[in-house]
Design a protein around this motif. Structure first.
Motif, PDB file in Angstrom:
ATOM      1  N   HIS A   1       0.830  -1.208   0.000  1.00  0.00           N
ATOM      2  CA  HIS A   1       0.000   0.000   0.000  1.00  0.00           C
ATOM      3  C   HIS A   1       0.863   1.256   0.000  1.00  0.00           C
ATOM      4  CE1 HIS A   1      -4.187  -1.338   0.164  1.00  0.00           C
ATOM      5  NE2 HIS A   1      -3.727  -2.396   0.819  1.00  0.00           N
ATOM      6  N   LEU A   2       1.968   1.242   0.756  1.00  0.00           N
ATOM      7  CA  LEU A   2       2.810   2.431   0.797  1.00  0.00           C
ATOM      8  C   LEU A   2       3.523   2.645  -0.538  1.00  0.00           C
ATOM      9  CD1 LEU A   2       3.759   4.810   2.369  1.00  0.00           C
ATOM     10  CD2 LEU A   2       5.532   3.399   3.435  1.00  0.00           C
ATOM     11  N   THR A   3       3.954   1.577  -1.171  1.00  0.00           N
ATOM     12  CA  THR A   3       4.568   1.703  -2.498  1.00  0.00           C
ATOM     13  C   THR A   3       3.575   2.267  -3.506  1.00  0.00           C
ATOM     14  OG1 THR A   3       6.090  -0.124  -2.044  1.00  0.00           O
ATOM     15  CG2 THR A   3       5.706   0.434  -4.357  1.00  0.00           C
TER      16      THR A   3
ATOM     17  N   ALA B   1       4.161  -2.611  14.881  1.00  0.00           N
ATOM     18  CA  ALA B   1       3.700  -3.782  15.633  1.00  0.00           C
ATOM     19  C   ALA B   1       3.263  -4.933  14.746  1.00  0.00           C
ATOM     20  CB  ALA B   1       2.536  -3.381  16.547  1.00  0.00           C
ATOM     21  N   HIS B   2       3.170  -4.703  13.441  1.00  0.00           N
ATOM     22  CA  HIS B   2       2.654  -5.727  12.527  1.00  0.00           C
ATOM     23  C   HIS B   2       3.137  -5.349  11.141  1.00  0.00           C
ATOM     24  CE1 HIS B   2      -0.137  -9.142  12.566  1.00  0.00           C
ATOM     25  NE2 HIS B   2      -0.763  -8.695  11.487  1.00  0.00           N
ATOM     26  N   VAL B   3       3.455  -6.324  10.303  1.00  0.00           N
ATOM     27  CA  VAL B   3       3.947  -6.042   8.957  1.00  0.00           C
ATOM     28  C   VAL B   3       3.175  -6.871   7.949  1.00  0.00           C
ATOM     29  CG1 VAL B   3       5.933  -6.059   7.403  1.00  0.00           C
ATOM     30  CG2 VAL B   3       6.264  -5.525   9.835  1.00  0.00           C
ATOM     31  N   HIS B   4       2.609  -6.201   6.953  1.00  0.00           N
ATOM     32  CA  HIS B   4       1.995  -6.866   5.812  1.00  0.00           C
ATOM     33  C   HIS B   4       2.998  -6.839   4.660  1.00  0.00           C
ATOM     34  CE1 HIS B   4      -2.587  -6.630   6.871  1.00  0.00           C
ATOM     35  NE2 HIS B   4      -1.914  -7.490   7.611  1.00  0.00           N
ATOM     36  N   CYS B   5       3.424  -8.021   4.244  1.00  0.00           N
ATOM     37  CA  CYS B   5       4.415  -8.173   3.190  1.00  0.00           C
ATOM     38  C   CYS B   5       3.686  -8.348   1.867  1.00  0.00           C
ATOM     39  CB  CYS B   5       5.320  -9.366   3.486  1.00  0.00           C
ATOM     40  SG  CYS B   5       6.227  -9.235   5.051  1.00  0.00           S
ATOM     41  N   LYS B   6       3.496  -7.244   1.178  1.00  0.00           N
ATOM     42  CA  LYS B   6       2.760  -7.220  -0.085  1.00  0.00           C
ATOM     43  C   LYS B   6       3.674  -6.640  -1.147  1.00  0.00           C
ATOM     44  CE  LYS B   6      -1.176  -5.135   0.302  1.00  0.00           C
ATOM     45  NZ  LYS B   6      -2.436  -5.869   0.438  1.00  0.00           N
ATOM     46  N   ASP B   7       3.776  -7.291  -2.296  1.00  0.00           N
ATOM     47  CA  ASP B   7       4.628  -6.799  -3.366  1.00  0.00           C
ATOM     48  C   ASP B   7       3.773  -6.085  -4.417  1.00  0.00           C
ATOM     49  OD1 ASP B   7       7.055  -6.360  -4.637  1.00  0.00           O
ATOM     50  OD2 ASP B   7       7.694  -8.457  -4.477  1.00  0.00           O
ATOM     51  N   VAL B   8       4.441  -5.354  -5.290  1.00  0.00           N
ATOM     52  CA  VAL B   8       3.767  -4.520  -6.290  1.00  0.00           C
ATOM     53  C   VAL B   8       4.387  -4.771  -7.655  1.00  0.00           C
ATOM     54  CG1 VAL B   8       3.320  -2.141  -7.028  1.00  0.00           C
ATOM     55  CG2 VAL B   8       3.192  -2.734  -4.601  1.00  0.00           C
TER      56      VAL B   8
ATOM     57  N   VAL C   1       9.236  -4.525  -4.638  1.00  0.00           N
ATOM     58  CA  VAL C   1       9.572  -4.146  -3.268  1.00  0.00           C
ATOM     59  C   VAL C   1      10.827  -4.888  -2.806  1.00  0.00           C
ATOM     60  CG1 VAL C   1       8.801  -4.167  -0.856  1.00  0.00           C
ATOM     61  CG2 VAL C   1       7.185  -3.591  -2.683  1.00  0.00           C
ATOM     62  N   ASP C   2      11.750  -4.157  -2.202  1.00  0.00           N
ATOM     63  CA  ASP C   2      12.994  -4.732  -1.688  1.00  0.00           C
ATOM     64  C   ASP C   2      12.777  -5.166  -0.241  1.00  0.00           C
ATOM     65  OD1 ASP C   2      15.525  -5.409  -0.858  1.00  0.00           O
ATOM     66  OD2 ASP C   2      16.487  -3.589  -1.595  1.00  0.00           O
ATOM     67  N   PHE C   3      12.320  -6.387  -0.046  1.00  0.00           N
ATOM     68  CA  PHE C   3      12.010  -6.863   1.305  1.00  0.00           C
ATOM     69  C   PHE C   3      13.268  -7.058   2.145  1.00  0.00           C
ATOM     70  CE2 PHE C   3       8.086  -7.733  -0.890  1.00  0.00           C
ATOM     71  CZ  PHE C   3       7.136  -7.360   0.055  1.00  0.00           C
ATOM     72  N   SER C   4      14.389  -7.344   1.526  1.00  0.00           N
ATOM     73  CA  SER C   4      15.632  -7.450   2.278  1.00  0.00           C
ATOM     74  C   SER C   4      15.946  -6.128   2.966  1.00  0.00           C
ATOM     75  CB  SER C   4      16.779  -7.854   1.344  1.00  0.00           C
ATOM     76  OG  SER C   4      17.998  -7.946   2.057  1.00  0.00           O
ATOM     77  N   ALA C   5      15.774  -5.024   2.248  1.00  0.00           N
ATOM     78  CA  ALA C   5      16.036  -3.706   2.824  1.00  0.00           C
ATOM     79  C   ALA C   5      14.982  -3.336   3.865  1.00  0.00           C
ATOM     80  CB  ALA C   5      16.083  -2.652   1.716  1.00  0.00           C
ATOM     81  N   VAL C   6      13.742  -3.711   3.624  1.00  0.00           N
ATOM     82  CA  VAL C   6      12.690  -3.438   4.616  1.00  0.00           C
ATOM     83  C   VAL C   6      13.013  -4.140   5.935  1.00  0.00           C
ATOM     84  CG1 VAL C   6      10.264  -3.793   5.205  1.00  0.00           C
ATOM     85  CG2 VAL C   6      10.887  -3.033   2.905  1.00  0.00           C
TER      86      VAL C   6
END
Length: 295
Positions: free
Chosen positions: A184-186, A204-211, A243-248
């Motif tokens: 959503h932020l991307t 407190a919570h992370v939604h891992c969603k790609d774009v 999305v660069d999840f490694s960097a996140v």
């Protein structure tokens, strides 16, 4: 401890119930476990009382990670909102959850199939003075119940952009937490890595969603409604987009909680178990390195 969960949107869509309507809850849960997940979030096919839900999840060796609650604090006071939220909070408590996924949906257009995202609601200064104190009080009251309010910024709602997230976080106190949704932020034009760094202590919570970046660009150029963009394939699971999840994850040192794979897609086009496995394996591999533990 880091644990991996998945949202049942992979199999069946809450905002467009016709997507995956034929898929029973048992299939969602069995395939979530088969893909490697330890937990799930609530979806529209889940029973909403703990006595019924607990044995269903236990059969699949799955925990309940959390569940979405849409508030209307621009329209009603905290006492009325707490009364409306009570069944949801009681369920999360009874199921051993630690966070409540929470979003303000007054005036929201994300569920409207013909309203373009350019017409999403934007808070006035007067609105901010109403909303933030009420959100802060809700967070304190929810904390007293043993849960953390994890605010879900979302396309088509009053809190969408990075600037709005920043203002929200600076206008609220330590009981108020953030749900970081990378997709959503991307889509909103923000940088989830920067947001993770800026707000790490209160995530407190992370939604891992790609774009899918080309689809996102087209959706913006055509000014599509949110659900139309979903149907076009703007979202996908981690490892299949930009999305660069490694960097996140590197920007979240010390994070403890759920990493939730989530991607609204048409299950007729994106085979649910295939994508669930893809998302799990990508996030698990990166999380092992970032958090030095096996999720």
């Amino acid at each position: 401890m880091i644990r991996l969960a998945i949202n049942p949107l992979t199999w069946t869509n809450d905002d467009m119930p016709e997507l995956g309507a034929e898929t029973p809850l048992e299939t969602c849960l069995a395939e979530a476990k088969q893909a490697g997940f330890a937990g799930v979030e609530l979806g529209n096919k889940f029973p909403r009382d703990a006595g019924t839900l607990r044995p269903i999840l236990a059969r699949h060796d799955l925990a309940l990670a959390s569940g979405w609650y849409g508030s209307r604090l621009l329209e009603r006071d905290v006492d009325a909102e707490m009364a409306a939220a009570e069944p949801h909070l009681a369920l999360l408590q009874a199921m051993g959850c630690t966070a409540c996924v929470f979003a303000e949906v007054s005036r929201a257009v994300h569920g409207e199939r013909t309203t373009p995202l350019s017409r999403r609601p934007v808070l006035s200064e007067a609105d901010w003075t109403v909303l933030t104190p009420r959100l802060d009080e809700m967070a304190r009251r929810i904390a007293a119940r043993g849960l953390r309010l994890a605010y879900h910024h979302h396309m088509g709602t009053v809190i969408e952009t990075a600037a709005e997230i920043d203002r929200l976080m600076t206008s609220t106190g330590p009981a108020f937490h953030l749900l970081l949704d990378t997709g959503h932020l991307t889509f909103a034009g923000g940088d989830p890595v920067l947001a993770a760094r800026r707000h790490a202590a209160r995530i407190a919570h992370v939604h891992c969603k790609d774009v899918r970046a080309p689809v996102m660009a087209q959706a913006k150029a055509r000014d599509l409604p949110f659900l139309a963009a979903v149907l076009e394939g703007v979202f996908t699971v981690p490892g299949d987009g930009c999305v660069d999840f490694s960097a996140v994850f590197a920007a979240l040192p010390g994070y403890e909680g759920w990493l939730v794979v989530e991607a609204e897609q048409d299950p007729a086009l994106a085979h649910p178990l295939t994508y669930a496995r893809m998302g799990h394996d990508h996030v698990a591999a990166l999380a092992r390195r970032a958090f030095a533990e096996q999720p």
